[in-house]
Design a protein around this motif. Sequence first.
Motif, short mmCIF file in Angstrom:
data_model
loop_
_atom_site.label_atom_id
_atom_site.label_comp_id
_atom_site.label_asym_id
_atom_site.label_seq_id
_atom_site.Cartn_x
_atom_site.Cartn_y
_atom_site.Cartn_z
N VAL A 1 1.43 8.10 0.78
CA VAL A 1 0.34 7.26 1.28
C VAL A 1 0.44 7.25 2.81
CG1 VAL A 1 -0.60 4.93 1.31
CG2 VAL A 1 0.45 5.81 -0.79
N LEU B 1 0.83 -1.21 0.00
CA LEU B 1 0.00 0.00 0.00
C LEU B 1 0.87 1.26 0.00
CD1 LEU B 1 -2.56 1.70 0.43
CD2 LEU B 1 -2.64 0.89 2.80
N CYS C 1 1.78 2.61 -3.39
CA CYS C 1 0.72 2.84 -4.37
C CYS C 1 0.80 4.26 -4.96
CB CYS C 1 -0.65 2.64 -3.71
SG CYS C 1 -2.02 2.85 -4.87
N SER C 2 0.62 4.34 -6.28
CA SER C 2 0.59 5.66 -6.94
C SER C 2 -0.44 5.64 -8.06
CB SER C 2 1.98 6.00 -7.49
OG SER C 2 2.42 5.00 -8.39
N ARG C 3 -1.58 4.95 -7.79
CA ARG C 3 -2.60 4.78 -8.83
C ARG C 3 -3.30 6.08 -9.23
NH1 ARG C 3 -5.55 -0.16 -5.73
NH2 ARG C 3 -3.91 -1.68 -6.05
N CYS C 4 -3.35 7.05 -8.30
CA CYS C 4 -4.18 8.24 -8.55
C CYS C 4 -3.31 9.46 -8.83
CB CYS C 4 -5.07 8.54 -7.34
SG CYS C 4 -6.04 7.14 -6.79
N CYS D 1 -9.72 6.98 1.16
CA CYS D 1 -8.55 7.23 0.33
C CYS D 1 -7.36 7.49 1.26
CB CYS D 1 -8.77 8.42 -0.60
SG CYS D 1 -9.87 8.00 -1.98
N ARG D 2 -6.20 6.98 0.88
CA ARG D 2 -5.05 7.03 1.80
C ARG D 2 -4.07 8.15 1.48
NH1 ARG D 2 -5.76 1.87 4.23
NH2 ARG D 2 -7.75 1.17 3.38
N CYS D 3 -4.37 8.96 0.47
CA CYS D 3 -3.51 10.09 0.13
C CYS D 3 -4.30 11.39 0.28
CB CYS D 3 -3.01 9.98 -1.31
SG CYS D 3 -2.04 8.50 -1.64
N GLN E 1 -10.56 3.13 -6.76
CA GLN E 1 -9.20 2.57 -6.80
C GLN E 1 -8.68 2.28 -5.40
OE1 GLN E 1 -7.36 3.91 -10.97
NE2 GLN E 1 -7.07 5.45 -9.39
N CYS E 2 -8.98 3.16 -4.46
CA CYS E 2 -8.47 2.93 -3.10
C CYS E 2 -9.30 1.89 -2.35
CB CYS E 2 -8.41 4.24 -2.32
SG CYS E 2 -6.94 4.34 -1.26
N TRP F 1 -7.77 -1.53 -1.63
CA TRP F 1 -6.94 -1.70 -0.42
C TRP F 1 -7.83 -1.98 0.78
CZ3 TRP F 1 -2.17 -2.53 -1.60
CH2 TRP F 1 -1.57 -1.88 -2.68
N MET G 1 -3.81 12.72 -6.63
CA MET G 1 -3.59 12.69 -5.18
C MET G 1 -2.18 13.15 -4.84
SD MET G 1 -6.08 11.71 -3.24
CE MET G 1 -7.66 10.86 -3.26
S1 SF4 Z 1 -5.53 7.36 -2.88
FE1 SF4 Z 1 -5.29 5.15 -2.58
S2 SF4 Z 1 -5.37 4.23 -4.64
FE2 SF4 Z 1 -4.99 6.45 -4.87
S3 SF4 Z 1 -2.73 6.63 -4.96
FE3 SF4 Z 1 -3.31 6.93 -2.79
S4 SF4 Z 1 -3.20 4.87 -1.90
FE4 SF4 Z 1 -3.22 4.61 -4.12
#
Ligand code: SF4
Length: 207
Positions: free
Chosen positions: A28, A15, A18-21, A88-90, A110-111, A114, A24
């Motif tokens: 994280v 986790l 993660c850099s999917r978004c 959301c973690r960011c 997306q989050c 997790w 953001m």
């Molecule tokens: S908000 Fe969640 S899914 Fe999006 S980049 Fe941060 S950890 Fe990853």
Amino acid sequence: MTDVSAAIGRHQADLRQCSRCPGMVPPVIVGNPVASPVYLVGQAPGAKEGALGKPFAWTAGKTMFRWFSGIGVDEESFRARVHMAAVCRCFPGKNPKGGDRVPDPLEIEQCSAWLRAELEILRPGLIVPVGKLAASRFLAFGQLAEIVGKQHRVELCGVAADVIPLPHPSGASTWHRREPGKTLLEAALALIGSHPAWRDVCSRNAR
Ligand code: SF4
């Protein structure tokens, strides 16, 4: 270390990467890798949490931890014994009109992967969503007053759990300081305080 502790440790290591978004703001933010029967879900970290490296590290956290101290668990014990997650973690960044930007549906989806993975690993007995956005991941409702102060049974990812929502403790919200919010918050905290998963958390040594 138990299998669950090891699994949650591996999960958090992934986790953190993660850099999917793209919208953001990293880093994280994750709580301690606690194998707990109580799973707290916030909305998203604010601007200060990145530097401080933990969720609910600023003013909203002060209010929330005061609520939990009132039912027997201070901040330090809470962070050591409750698994702290978020929709959301960011940090979503600032909203040009004021306050923090609310994560968009794609970021939330997306989050959520997790979050679902954590539910499968932890299989919590009690889920405490904090605020409307977090509660909406578990319950269908219109107004917060319909769901706060009540215990709900849900099944998610093959996990059956009780959900006791709380309002968001943000200073920008007056909901929990005015009626009916004040009374409903007290009712919700009383339900959490008497829940078996919470009593387990209160009685155990930090793991
Ligand atoms: S908000 Fe969640 S899914 Fe999006 S980049 Fe941060 S950890 Fe990853």
